[in-house]
Scaffold this motif. Structure first.
Motif, PDB file in Angstrom:
ATOM      1  N   ARG A 120      52.381 174.660  11.112  1.00 30.48           N
ATOM      2  CA  ARG A 120      53.119 174.357  12.054  1.00 30.48           C
ATOM      3  C   ARG A 120      52.179 173.247  13.151  1.00 30.48           C
ATOM      4  O   ARG A 120      53.059 172.354  13.923  1.00 30.48           O
ATOM      5  CB  ARG A 120      52.913 175.670  13.178  1.00 30.48           C
ATOM      6  N   ILE A 121      51.031 173.290  12.859  1.00 30.24           N
ATOM      7  CA  ILE A 121      50.367 172.323  13.495  1.00 30.24           C
ATOM      8  C   ILE A 121      50.673 170.559  12.883  1.00 30.24           C
ATOM      9  O   ILE A 121      50.767 169.764  13.447  1.00 30.24           O
ATOM     10  CB  ILE A 121      48.770 172.346  13.194  1.00 30.24           C
ATOM     11  N   ASP A 122      50.829 170.765  11.538  1.00 31.63           N
ATOM     12  CA  ASP A 122      51.099 169.421  10.885  1.00 31.63           C
ATOM     13  C   ASP A 122      52.536 169.168  11.113  1.00 31.63           C
ATOM     14  O   ASP A 122      52.780 167.635  11.406  1.00 31.63           O
ATOM     15  CB  ASP A 122      51.082 169.817   9.190  1.00 31.63           C
ATOM     16  N   GLU A 123      53.516 170.185  11.448  1.00 35.12           N
ATOM     17  CA  GLU A 123      54.822 169.600  11.891  1.00 35.12           C
ATOM     18  C   GLU A 123      54.955 169.099  13.383  1.00 35.12           C
ATOM     19  O   GLU A 123      55.553 168.138  13.584  1.00 35.12           O
ATOM     20  CB  GLU A 123      55.816 171.045  11.799  1.00 35.12           C
ATOM     21  N   MET A 124      54.139 169.818  14.155  1.00 36.18           N
ATOM     22  CA  MET A 124      53.773 169.186  15.530  1.00 36.18           C
ATOM     23  C   MET A 124      53.264 167.884  15.508  1.00 36.18           C
ATOM     24  O   MET A 124      53.708 167.057  16.098  1.00 36.18           O
ATOM     25  CB  MET A 124      52.951 170.077  16.349  1.00 36.18           C
ATOM     26  N   SER A 125      52.219 167.523  14.548  1.00 37.16           N
ATOM     27  CA  SER A 125      51.680 166.298  14.339  1.00 37.16           C
ATOM     28  C   SER A 125      52.660 165.206  14.181  1.00 37.16           C
ATOM     29  O   SER A 125      52.855 164.227  14.735  1.00 37.16           O
ATOM     30  CB  SER A 125      50.780 166.442  13.585  1.00 37.16           C
ATOM     31  N   THR A 126      53.590 165.804  13.260  1.00 43.91           N
ATOM     32  CA  THR A 126      54.660 164.688  12.810  1.00 43.91           C
ATOM     33  C   THR A 126      55.426 164.283  13.986  1.00 43.91           C
ATOM     34  O   THR A 126      55.985 163.379  14.153  1.00 43.91           O
ATOM     35  CB  THR A 126      55.468 165.173  11.576  1.00 43.91           C
ATOM     36  N   ARG A 127      55.973 165.442  14.683  1.00 50.76           N
ATOM     37  CA  ARG A 127      56.684 165.322  15.961  1.00 50.76           C
ATOM     38  C   ARG A 127      56.127 164.294  16.932  1.00 50.76           C
ATOM     39  O   ARG A 127      56.940 163.580  17.373  1.00 50.76           O
ATOM     40  CB  ARG A 127      57.217 166.504  16.536  1.00 50.76           C
ATOM     41  N   ILE A 128      54.993 164.463  17.159  1.00 56.72           N
ATOM     42  CA  ILE A 128      54.315 163.753  18.189  1.00 56.72           C
ATOM     43  C   ILE A 128      54.371 162.227  17.592  1.00 56.72           C
ATOM     44  O   ILE A 128      54.498 161.533  18.352  1.00 56.72           O
ATOM     45  CB  ILE A 128      52.887 164.225  18.478  1.00 56.72           C
ATOM     46  N   ASP A 129      53.966 162.016  16.381  1.00 51.19           N
ATOM     47  CA  ASP A 129      53.960 160.667  15.854  1.00 51.19           C
ATOM     48  C   ASP A 129      55.534 160.151  16.190  1.00 51.19           C
ATOM     49  O   ASP A 129      55.526 158.825  16.434  1.00 51.19           O
ATOM     50  CB  ASP A 129      53.785 160.690  14.392  1.00 51.19           C
ATOM     51  N   ASP A 130      56.402 160.786  15.757  1.00 51.31           N
ATOM     52  CA  ASP A 130      57.711 160.259  15.967  1.00 51.31           C
ATOM     53  C   ASP A 130      58.033 160.044  17.399  1.00 51.31           C
ATOM     54  O   ASP A 130      58.777 159.121  17.717  1.00 51.31           O
ATOM     55  CB  ASP A 130      58.764 161.425  15.453  1.00 51.31           C
ATOM     56  N   LEU A 131      57.872 161.053  18.247  1.00 49.83           N
ATOM     57  CA  LEU A 131      57.621 160.827  19.872  1.00 49.83           C
ATOM     58  C   LEU A 131      57.165 159.497  20.173  1.00 49.83           C
ATOM     59  O   LEU A 131      57.770 158.618  20.921  1.00 49.83           O
ATOM     60  CB  LEU A 131      57.521 161.883  20.393  1.00 49.83           C
ATOM     61  N   GLU A 132      55.844 158.945  19.786  1.00 49.38           N
ATOM     62  CA  GLU A 132      55.195 157.978  20.103  1.00 49.38           C
ATOM     63  C   GLU A 132      55.943 156.814  19.747  1.00 49.38           C
ATOM     64  O   GLU A 132      55.821 155.790  20.289  1.00 49.38           O
ATOM     65  CB  GLU A 132      53.716 158.180  19.680  1.00 49.38           C
ATOM     66  N   ARG A 133      56.304 156.649  18.445  1.00 48.71           N
ATOM     67  CA  ARG A 133      57.207 155.568  17.820  1.00 48.71           C
ATOM     68  C   ARG A 133      58.413 155.551  18.739  1.00 48.71           C
ATOM     69  O   ARG A 133      58.752 154.204  18.923  1.00 48.71           O
ATOM     70  CB  ARG A 133      57.540 155.871  16.304  1.00 48.71           C
ATOM     71  N   ASN A 134      58.999 156.471  19.095  1.00 41.42           N
ATOM     72  CA  ASN A 134      60.336 156.298  19.580  1.00 41.42           C
ATOM     73  C   ASN A 134      60.152 155.634  21.158  1.00 41.42           C
ATOM     74  O   ASN A 134      60.958 155.031  21.574  1.00 41.42           O
ATOM     75  CB  ASN A 134      61.054 157.533  19.904  1.00 41.42           C
ATOM     76  N   ILE A 135      58.938 156.172  21.931  1.00 44.74           N
ATOM     77  CA  ILE A 135      58.632 155.793  23.016  1.00 44.74           C
ATOM     78  C   ILE A 135      58.202 154.421  23.208  1.00 44.74           C
ATOM     79  O   ILE A 135      58.539 153.301  23.969  1.00 44.74           O
ATOM     80  CB  ILE A 135      57.532 156.474  23.667  1.00 44.74           C
TER      81      ILE A 135
END
Length: 77
Positions: free
Chosen positions: A37-52
């Motif tokens: 779950r931590i790995d999944e959340m890390s991937t989501r955060i990276d995607d969010l940062e990229r989108n922002i």
């Protein structure tokens, strides 16, 4: 006493070892799930940062920030 009640210290040792092994297995499973779950959340955060970042670029925010920095530095000189 039931048939499963330990009758000797050896039986008790086996029961305790079995319980400890079951607890260790459950702990390992939970630990693996948490890490996943931590790995999944890390991937989501990276995607969010990229989108922002992409949205900021599209909105021209980065250019505005650069203009402000240039104005601030030229005003100080």
């Amino acid at each position: 006493m039931s048939e499963k009640d330990p009758k000797t210290s050896q039986d008790l040792t086996v029961v305790v070892q079995t319980l400890l092994q079951q607890m260790q297995d459950k702990f390992q499973t939970m630990s693996d799930q948490i890490i996943g779950r931590i790995d999944e959340m890390s991937t989501r955060i990276d995607d969010l940062e990229r989108n922002i970042s992409d949205l900021m670029t599209q909105a021209g925010v980065e250019e505005l920030e650069e203009e402000i920095k240039v104005t601030e530095t030229s005003g100080r000189a």
